[in-house]
Design a protein around this motif. Structure first.
Motif, PDB file in Angstrom:
ATOM      1  N   SER A  17       0.834  -1.197   0.000  1.00 44.13           N
ATOM      2  CA  SER A  17       0.000   0.000   0.000  1.00 44.13           C
ATOM      3  C   SER A  17       0.870   1.249   0.000  1.00 44.13           C
ATOM      4  N   SER A  18       0.278   2.359  -0.458  1.00 46.07           N
ATOM      5  CA  SER A  18       1.026   3.609  -0.542  1.00 46.07           C
ATOM      6  C   SER A  18       1.479   4.086   0.834  1.00 46.07           C
TER       7      SER A  18
ATOM      8  N   PHE B 220       7.887   0.986   0.241  1.00 47.73           N
ATOM      9  CA  PHE B 220       9.055   0.126   0.392  1.00 47.73           C
ATOM     10  C   PHE B 220      10.023   0.724   1.421  1.00 47.73           C
ATOM     11  N   SER B 221       9.463   1.384   2.415  1.00 53.07           N
ATOM     12  CA  SER B 221      10.309   2.088   3.383  1.00 53.07           C
ATOM     13  C   SER B 221      11.001   1.153   4.367  1.00 53.07           C
TER      14      SER B 221
ATOM     15  N   TYR C 103      14.726  -4.718  -0.464  1.00 56.28           N
ATOM     16  CA  TYR C 103      15.977  -4.179  -1.003  1.00 56.28           C
ATOM     17  C   TYR C 103      15.630  -3.386  -2.256  1.00 56.28           C
ATOM     18  N   MET C 104      15.934  -2.095  -2.249  1.00 56.44           N
ATOM     19  CA  MET C 104      15.657  -1.239  -3.394  1.00 56.44           C
ATOM     20  C   MET C 104      16.875  -1.211  -4.310  1.00 56.44           C
TER      21      MET C 104
ATOM     22  N   ALA D 222      11.924  -3.351  -6.267  1.00 59.26           N
ATOM     23  CA  ALA D 222      12.161  -3.750  -4.875  1.00 59.26           C
ATOM     24  C   ALA D 222      12.140  -5.270  -4.795  1.00 59.26           C
ATOM     25  N   ILE D 223      13.015  -5.825  -3.968  1.00 61.19           N
ATOM     26  CA  ILE D 223      13.118  -7.273  -3.799  1.00 61.19           C
ATOM     27  C   ILE D 223      12.810  -7.622  -2.350  1.00 61.19           C
TER      28      ILE D 223
END
Length: 284
Positions: free
Chosen positions: A154-155, A159-160, A166-167, A209-210
């Motif tokens: 979700s927004s 991905f924080s 992992y970005m 993102a992983i």
């Protein structure tokens, strides 16, 4: 009884009651052939698997021939690959199995140089042994896969969480397998695409993102069991005024005990709110 080599032409098979229902396609010298876009992508998927396990960098040069059945089918592909660094060419045999139609759901148990001896006990005896097989705490494949099984975060969360995700940085976004996964997600749901249609794609990878499937293994570019979230733009559609922000979710498992690569996923148009909030991946 002698094990059959399904990479041969069907007329090379010994006669047997009932037949095998295989369609043989010779691709040498032909500009177009059955399912050409999918066959090219499946060939690249096989090389991706081999490169991952063997630490090589083979790229697809051309398709020689393949055998397939109707509906969801195994594809027995013979191809020519090359090493860009040396120009070395090598004939490969690749098996990619379609588990379902209309969505990305594939397994690749075989990708090997032609002439490598095979074993009935192991599906990939040509690979070097691996000492730490993937944990059996998750299935190689998810049954009834849809995008709702592993939805886009979700927004509010995004991905924080750096321990969970992992970005990829800007240089890592150039990895060939990222665009391969996107093209596979597109073409498995649009099976009428031709190989020439792939050259018309204008896809810009925006963010990746992983997420590791292992509780104790932090996510990384080399995660063998992972969910990969990809945001991309279709620049060709942007010029026509169509929605052009897309999202892809891919679940990848490389089972080191057998060498089998399983890949499942789907793609869809990003919601307006999500698309407007997309940001460029951080640089290293």
């Amino acid at each position: 009884m002698e094990e059959l080599d399904f990479f041969k032409s069907p007329d090379e098979f010994p006669p047997r009651r009932g037949g095998y229902g295989l369609v043989h396609v010779d691709c040498v010298g032909k500009r177009g052939y059955t399912n050409s876009a999918l066959v090219n992508l499946y060939a690249k998927l096989g090389l991706h698997r081999y490169n991952w396990l063997e630490g090589t960098n083979f790229e697809l040069d051309s398709i020689m021939k393949f055998n397939m059945r109707g509906a969801a089918s195994p594809y027995y592909i013979t191809l020519v690959a090359c090493l860009p660094s040396s120009g070395l060419q090598q004939i490969f045999q690749v098996l990619v199995e379609e588990e379902r139609l209309g969505i990305l759901d594939l397994t690749c148990p075989i990708s090997r140089p032609q002439g490598t001896e095979s074993s009935k006990k192991e599906s990939t005896p040509f690979s070097r042994p691996h000492s730490e097989p993937v944990s059996a705490t998750h299935q190689d494949r998810l049954l009834g896969w849809t995008k709702s099984v592993i939805p886009w975060p979700s927004s509010e969360i995004g991905f924080s969480d750096t321990k969970r995700f992992y970005m990829l940085n800007e240089s890592e976004l150039q990895c060939d397998w990222i665009s391969l996964y996107v093209e596979l997600a597109i073409c498995t749901s649009h099976r009428w695409f031709k190989a020439r249609d792939l050259s018309n794609f204008e896809l810009e990878i925006v963010q990746v993102a992983i997420e590791s499937l292992h509780d104790k293994e932090p996510p990384s570019l080399k995660s063998k069991a992972a969910v990969i979230y990809i945001a991309y733009k279709d620049l060709a559609k942007a010029r026509t005024g169509e929605p052009y922000h897309y999202q892809v979710v891919v679940r990848r498992v490389i089972n080191e005990a057998t060498g089998t690569l399983s890949i499942q996923g789907d793609c869809w148009i990003a919601a307006a709110a999500t698309a407007s909030g997309l940001r460029s991946s951080p640089t290293s």
